[in-house]
Structure formats: C-alpha cells, structure tokens
Design a protein around this motif. Structure first.
Motif, PDB file in Angstrom:
ATOM      1  N   UNK A  92      -7.664  -2.568  -6.174  1.00 42.45           N
ATOM      2  CA  UNK A  92      -6.486  -1.834  -6.631  1.00 42.45           C
ATOM      3  C   UNK A  92      -6.762  -1.198  -8.001  1.00 42.45           C
ATOM      4  N   UNK A  93      -7.387  -1.962  -8.891  1.00 38.13           N
ATOM      5  CA  UNK A  93      -7.716  -1.444 -10.222  1.00 38.13           C
ATOM      6  C   UNK A  93      -8.771  -0.339 -10.156  1.00 38.13           C
ATOM      7  N   UNK A  94      -9.584  -0.325  -9.107  1.00 39.81           N
ATOM      8  CA  UNK A  94     -10.587   0.723  -8.921  1.00 39.81           C
ATOM      9  C   UNK A  94     -10.007   1.964  -8.241  1.00 39.81           C
ATOM     10  N   UNK A  95      -8.702   1.935  -7.941  1.00 42.49           N
ATOM     11  CA  UNK A  95      -8.034   3.110  -7.409  1.00 42.49           C
ATOM     12  C   UNK A  95      -7.881   3.173  -5.901  1.00 42.49           C
ATOM     13  N   UNK A  96      -8.140   2.083  -5.205  1.00 40.52           N
ATOM     14  CA  UNK A  96      -7.989   2.069  -3.752  1.00 40.52           C
ATOM     15  C   UNK A  96      -6.558   1.692  -3.361  1.00 40.52           C
ATOM     16  N   UNK A  97      -6.172   2.144  -2.176  1.00 36.93           N
ATOM     17  CA  UNK A  97      -4.900   1.750  -1.574  1.00 36.93           C
ATOM     18  C   UNK A  97      -5.187   0.493  -0.756  1.00 36.93           C
ATOM     19  N   UNK A  98      -4.699  -0.650  -1.219  1.00 29.89           N
ATOM     20  CA  UNK A  98      -5.082  -1.936  -0.647  1.00 29.89           C
ATOM     21  C   UNK A  98      -3.954  -2.535   0.181  1.00 29.89           C
ATOM     22  N   UNK A  99      -4.285  -2.894   1.421  1.00 31.68           N
ATOM     23  CA  UNK A  99      -3.352  -3.664   2.239  1.00 31.68           C
ATOM     24  C   UNK A  99      -3.855  -5.105   2.277  1.00 31.68           C
ATOM     25  N   UNK A 100      -3.003  -6.027   1.821  1.00 26.83           N
ATOM     26  CA  UNK A 100      -3.345  -7.451   1.744  1.00 26.83           C
ATOM     27  C   UNK A 100      -2.158  -8.240   2.302  1.00 26.83           C
ATOM     28  N   UNK A 101      -2.090  -8.356   3.647  1.00 23.67           N
ATOM     29  CA  UNK A 101      -0.944  -9.026   4.263  1.00 23.67           C
ATOM     30  C   UNK A 101      -1.066 -10.551   4.180  1.00 23.67           C
ATOM     31  N   UNK A 142       0.825  -1.212   0.000  1.00 27.63           N
ATOM     32  CA  UNK A 142       0.000   0.000   0.000  1.00 27.63           C
ATOM     33  C   UNK A 142       0.857   1.259   0.000  1.00 27.63           C
ATOM     34  N   UNK A 143       0.325   2.312  -0.595  1.00 25.22           N
ATOM     35  CA  UNK A 143       1.013   3.608  -0.625  1.00 25.22           C
ATOM     36  C   UNK A 143       1.069   4.180   0.783  1.00 25.22           C
ATOM     37  N   UNK A 144      -0.053   4.059   1.509  1.00 26.33           N
ATOM     38  CA  UNK A 144      -0.147   4.442   2.914  1.00 26.33           C
ATOM     39  C   UNK A 144       0.221   5.902   3.165  1.00 26.33           C
ATOM     40  N   UNK A 145      -0.248   6.781   2.293  1.00 29.91           N
ATOM     41  CA  UNK A 145       0.031   8.209   2.475  1.00 29.91           C
ATOM     42  C   UNK A 145      -1.239   9.062   2.477  1.00 29.91           C
TER      43      UNK A 145
END
Length: 147
Positions: free
Chosen positions: A72-81, A31-34
């Motif tokens: 992710x393709x819809x533009x969300x910042x996704x965290x998938x641990x 994730x970009x996480x910003x």
C-alpha cells in the motif's frame, strides 16, 4: 522524558479507538478497485473459529499485514480480505461437546475473533469478510466438486 509527558501519559485505548474509527470511516484498507493503481492481493490462511485468538494468531497474521501495508505504501491497490475456515465436522464436534448448536457456536467464535483481530489493528478489508460455513461460500466448493 519531560515531567509533562510523564504527567499526561499516553492513553493507548483511546488511540486505538481513534484510529480504528478513522480506518473504518476512511476505508483505509479497502481497495480502490478502479484500475487507477496496479493491484496486489494478500490472502492469509483462514483461522478456525474454535475460540478466541492467541499469540500464534498474532504471529501468523502479522506477516500478511506487513506485506499488505508495504505494498500500500508503495502505491499498489491492495485487497486483503479476512475469512474463517468454519465449515465441517470439527466445528460440529466442538459444538456438540459444548451442548451447543454448531451454527451458534461457530458464529459466536467468529464474532469474538473478529473483535480481537480489530484490536490487533491488522489491515484487513472488513467489507470482504467471509465464512466457509455460509451457503454463499460453500455452494461454490460443492459445485466445483460436482464438476
């Protein structure tokens, strides 16, 4: 299909290596996480490290991967641990049955499964990998239980 395509062929192993190197170097699944994008969180069940993966793992983990990639393709910042349910009596008993130390047995299986998951090409953020048998993890479950 042209005779040229048949003659040249497709090297699946080379393509797999190429994209896995790119994903790791690019941080594609981190994730970009910003706060620049709306966030989504995908958490799959943690597999039990009893051996290598099998088709049931592929079936179980593909849906989380599909949803993560869709977001992710819809533009969300996704965290998938990714993590492993590696703490407790089942791990200890499996190790004892094989005349192995529980930590050695468990972490060897985690390494084996991690290599297999990477071959699956799932969109895990490998920088957020965890193991429930690590003191950094279980200290908090113990703390919560004591509270």
């Amino acid at each position: 299909m042209t005779s040229e395509a048949v003659r040249v062929g497709y090297d699946a192993a080379a393509a797999q290596e190429k994209w896995q190197r790119f994903w790791e170097a690019d941080g594609t699944f981190s994730p970009v996480d910003d706060d620049s994008l709306e966030r989504r969180y995908m958490l799959d069940m943690f597999p039990y490290p009893s051996g290598d993966l099998h088709m049931g793992h592929a079936e179980a983990f593909v849906m989380g991967d599909v949803v993560s990639r869709y977001w992710r393709l819809r533009g969300y910042d996704v965290m998938h641990p990714i993590g492993w349910d590696s703490f407790g009596l089942p791990a200890e008993n499996a190790a004892i049955a094989r005349n192995a130390h529980p930590a050695e047995w468990t972490y060897a299986n985690i390494d084996t499964q991690a290599r297999s998951f990477k071959r699956y090409g799932l969109s895990f953020d490998w920088s957020r990998r965890l193991h429930t048998s690590d003191p950094e993890y279980y200290r908090w479950t113990q703390w919560l239980f004591l509270r």
